[in-house]
Design a protein around this motif. Structure first.
Motif, PDB file in Angstrom:
ATOM      1  N   THR A 134       0.705  -1.146   0.091  1.00 40.39           N
ATOM      2  CA  THR A 134      -0.098   0.042   0.081  1.00 40.39           C
ATOM      3  C   THR A 134       0.892   0.968  -0.072  1.00 40.39           C
ATOM      4  OG1 THR A 134      -0.160   0.003   2.279  1.00 40.39           O
ATOM      5  CG2 THR A 134      -2.029  -1.190   1.285  1.00 40.39           C
ATOM      6  N   GLY A 135       2.122   1.211   0.237  1.00 41.65           N
ATOM      7  CA  GLY A 135       2.852   2.138   0.289  1.00 41.65           C
ATOM      8  C   GLY A 135       3.290   2.602   1.729  1.00 41.65           C
ATOM      9  N   GLN A 136       2.588   2.139   2.741  1.00 41.02           N
ATOM     10  CA  GLN A 136       2.947   2.174   4.130  1.00 41.02           C
ATOM     11  C   GLN A 136       4.364   1.797   4.447  1.00 41.02           C
ATOM     12  OE1 GLN A 136      -0.008   0.538   6.817  1.00 41.02           O
ATOM     13  NE2 GLN A 136       1.091   1.227   8.393  1.00 41.02           N
ATOM     14  N   VAL A 137       5.108   2.763   5.069  1.00 44.08           N
ATOM     15  CA  VAL A 137       6.283   2.260   5.525  1.00 44.08           C
ATOM     16  C   VAL A 137       6.025   1.977   6.783  1.00 44.08           C
ATOM     17  CG1 VAL A 137       8.682   3.440   6.232  1.00 44.08           C
ATOM     18  CG2 VAL A 137       7.695   3.983   4.169  1.00 44.08           C
ATOM     19  N   VAL A 138       6.692   0.692   7.256  1.00 46.74           N
ATOM     20  CA  VAL A 138       6.526   0.139   8.599  1.00 46.74           C
ATOM     21  C   VAL A 138       7.577   0.067   9.696  1.00 46.74           C
ATOM     22  CG1 VAL A 138       4.202  -0.985   7.907  1.00 46.74           C
ATOM     23  CG2 VAL A 138       6.339  -2.239   7.694  1.00 46.74           C
ATOM     24  N   ALA A 139       8.659   0.025   8.846  1.00 49.25           N
ATOM     25  CA  ALA A 139       9.909  -0.054   9.590  1.00 49.25           C
ATOM     26  C   ALA A 139      11.325   0.545   8.632  1.00 49.25           C
ATOM     27  CB  ALA A 139      10.261  -1.540   9.791  1.00 49.25           C
ATOM     28  N   THR A 140      12.548   0.634   9.543  1.00 45.70           N
ATOM     29  CA  THR A 140      13.523   1.053   9.125  1.00 45.70           C
ATOM     30  C   THR A 140      14.656   0.953   9.779  1.00 45.70           C
ATOM     31  OG1 THR A 140      14.791   3.230   8.463  1.00 45.70           O
ATOM     32  CG2 THR A 140      13.644   3.218  10.665  1.00 45.70           C
ATOM     33  N   PHE A 141      15.753   0.759   9.093  1.00 47.80           N
ATOM     34  CA  PHE A 141      17.136   0.234   9.564  1.00 47.80           C
ATOM     35  C   PHE A 141      18.322   1.046   8.410  1.00 47.80           C
ATOM     36  CE2 PHE A 141      15.921  -2.777   6.300  1.00 47.80           C
ATOM     37  CZ  PHE A 141      17.140  -2.920   5.628  1.00 47.80           C
ATOM     38  N   CYS A 142      19.584   0.976   9.175  1.00 47.48           N
ATOM     39  CA  CYS A 142      20.490   1.547   8.449  1.00 47.48           C
ATOM     40  C   CYS A 142      21.607   0.097   8.185  1.00 47.48           C
ATOM     41  CB  CYS A 142      21.126   2.711   9.290  1.00 47.48           C
ATOM     42  SG  CYS A 142      20.333   4.039   9.341  1.00 47.48           S
ATOM     43  N   PHE A 143      22.034   0.299   6.995  1.00 46.77           N
ATOM     44  CA  PHE A 143      22.830  -1.005   6.540  1.00 46.77           C
ATOM     45  C   PHE A 143      23.931  -0.286   5.891  1.00 46.77           C
ATOM     46  CE2 PHE A 143      23.500  -4.142   3.078  1.00 46.77           C
ATOM     47  CZ  PHE A 143      23.980  -5.135   4.005  1.00 46.77           C
ATOM     48  N   ILE A 144      25.262  -0.184   6.891  1.00 45.51           N
ATOM     49  CA  ILE A 144      26.507   0.574   6.531  1.00 45.51           C
ATOM     50  C   ILE A 144      27.749  -0.283   6.359  1.00 45.51           C
ATOM     51  CG2 ILE A 144      27.779   2.424   7.473  1.00 45.51           C
ATOM     52  CD1 ILE A 144      25.065   3.148   9.451  1.00 45.51           C
ATOM     53  N   PRO A 145      28.422  -0.089   5.530  1.00 46.19           N
ATOM     54  CA  PRO A 145      29.595  -0.844   5.239  1.00 46.19           C
ATOM     55  C   PRO A 145      30.770  -0.343   6.402  1.00 46.19           C
ATOM     56  CG  PRO A 145      29.478   1.028   3.449  1.00 46.19           C
ATOM     57  CD  PRO A 145      28.079   0.950   4.340  1.00 46.19           C
ATOM     58  N   GLY A 146      31.288  -1.382   6.960  1.00 45.45           N
ATOM     59  CA  GLY A 146      32.359  -1.318   7.895  1.00 45.45           C
ATOM     60  C   GLY A 146      33.579  -0.643   7.290  1.00 45.45           C
ATOM     61  N   PRO A 147      34.685  -0.617   7.897  1.00 44.46           N
ATOM     62  CA  PRO A 147      34.818  -0.782   9.391  1.00 44.46           C
ATOM     63  C   PRO A 147      34.116   0.446  10.112  1.00 44.46           C
ATOM     64  CG  PRO A 147      36.815   0.350   8.581  1.00 44.46           C
ATOM     65  CD  PRO A 147      36.047  -0.215   7.313  1.00 44.46           C
ATOM     66  N   ASP A 148      33.451   0.080  11.171  1.00 44.58           N
ATOM     67  CA  ASP A 148      32.663   1.075  12.140  1.00 44.58           C
ATOM     68  C   ASP A 148      33.813   1.368  13.316  1.00 44.58           C
ATOM     69  OD1 ASP A 148      31.229   2.102  14.356  1.00 44.58           O
ATOM     70  OD2 ASP A 148      29.675   1.189  13.745  1.00 44.58           O
ATOM     71  N   PRO A 149      34.334   2.535  13.611  1.00 42.19           N
ATOM     72  CA  PRO A 149      35.418   2.678  14.329  1.00 42.19           C
ATOM     73  C   PRO A 149      34.894   2.189  15.927  1.00 42.19           C
ATOM     74  CG  PRO A 149      34.358   4.993  13.471  1.00 42.19           C
ATOM     75  CD  PRO A 149      33.779   3.674  12.692  1.00 42.19           C
ATOM     76  N   THR A 150      33.895   2.388  16.332  1.00 39.58           N
ATOM     77  CA  THR A 150      33.236   1.959  17.577  1.00 39.58           C
ATOM     78  C   THR A 150      33.667   0.252  17.584  1.00 39.58           C
ATOM     79  OG1 THR A 150      30.975   1.538  17.070  1.00 39.58           O
ATOM     80  CG2 THR A 150      31.676   3.537  17.987  1.00 39.58           C
ATOM     81  N   TYR A 151      33.610  -0.311  16.574  1.00 38.31           N
ATOM     82  CA  TYR A 151      34.156  -1.967  16.717  1.00 38.31           C
ATOM     83  C   TYR A 151      35.576  -2.307  16.485  1.00 38.31           C
ATOM     84  CZ  TYR A 151      29.127  -2.679  15.661  1.00 38.31           C
ATOM     85  OH  TYR A 151      27.750  -2.701  15.740  1.00 38.31           O
ATOM     86  N   SER A 152      36.381  -1.205  16.705  1.00 37.96           N
ATOM     87  CA  SER A 152      37.709  -1.441  16.537  1.00 37.96           C
ATOM     88  C   SER A 152      38.355  -2.033  17.874  1.00 37.96           C
ATOM     89  CB  SER A 152      38.728  -0.130  16.223  1.00 37.96           C
ATOM     90  OG  SER A 152      38.442   0.832  17.248  1.00 37.96           O
ATOM     91  N   TYR A 153      37.609  -1.621  18.907  1.00 28.42           N
ATOM     92  CA  TYR A 153      38.029  -2.324  20.478  1.00 28.42           C
ATOM     93  C   TYR A 153      36.851  -3.014  20.987  1.00 28.42           C
ATOM     94  CZ  TYR A 153      39.029  -2.612  25.263  1.00 28.42           C
ATOM     95  OH  TYR A 153      39.340  -3.046  26.587  1.00 28.42           O
ATOM     96  N   ILE A 154      37.264  -4.332  21.601  1.00 34.84           N
ATOM     97  CA  ILE A 154      36.038  -5.256  22.039  1.00 34.84           C
ATOM     98  C   ILE A 154      36.727  -5.595  23.305  1.00 34.84           C
ATOM     99  CG2 ILE A 154      36.709  -7.253  20.320  1.00 34.84           C
ATOM    100  CD1 ILE A 154      33.552  -7.665  20.267  1.00 34.84           C
TER     101      ILE A 154
END
Length: 165
Positions: free
Chosen positions: A63-83
């Protein structure tokens, strides 16, 4: 399940996305996670930037109704460099799923989004707040493995997950 397609978000979607984030924040509070998306996070400017960068996607009914959203981002993500309290299984390239939110009207949104992302890239990472038991359950149910604790730019800890082929 209703027929849902996934497409890149466009500027015209912004008001709907902000409404979805409001609904998701209310759901988080009701489900015991009042501290993850606070102070209006994610802010309109952040989401507008994600749309402009081509990282923001929407889940849309026929129907065109938007029911959800997300972001899909290529790494590297700087916050993932230290675990800590664990480690990443490898250092292969990955994509990150951020800011997954639904208006609650359709079941199975998380699985739909995870499957869609995994069909486009064989290694995915996600992080979530320790109080977000709903997402932790959905990640485990969809083949993501808990890898450890990462820290956001503001120092806030998040549980980190990875799924790979």
């Amino acid at each position: 399940m209703k027929k849902i397609s996934i497409r890149k978000a466009v500027e015209h979607d912004l008001d709907n996305l902000m409404r979805i984030f409001d609904t998701a924040r209310q759901f988080m509070v009701r489900s015991g996670n009042p501290n993850q998306w606070i102070n209006g996070y994610p802010q309109r400017e952040l989401i507008a930037g994600e749309i402009e960068s081509g990282h923001c996607y929407v889940c849309e009914l026929e129907t065109g109704q938007v029911v959800a959203t997300f972001c899909f981002i290529p790494g590297p993500d700087p916050t993932y460099s230290y675990i800590e309290d664990g480690d990443w299984p490898d250092n292969r390239p990955y994509y990150v799923i951020h800011r997954l939110a639904s208006d609650g009207t359709c079941k199975g949104i998380a699985k739909l989004c995870f499957d869609w992302c995994f069909s486009r890239y064989p290694c995915l990472r996600v992080d979530t707040h320790a109080e977000n038991k709903v997402l932790q359950h959905l990640l485990a149910e969809n083949g993501f493995r808990r890898c450890g604790i990462i820290y956001l730019k503001n120092g806030s800890p998040r549980i980190a997950y990875q799924k790979e082929r």
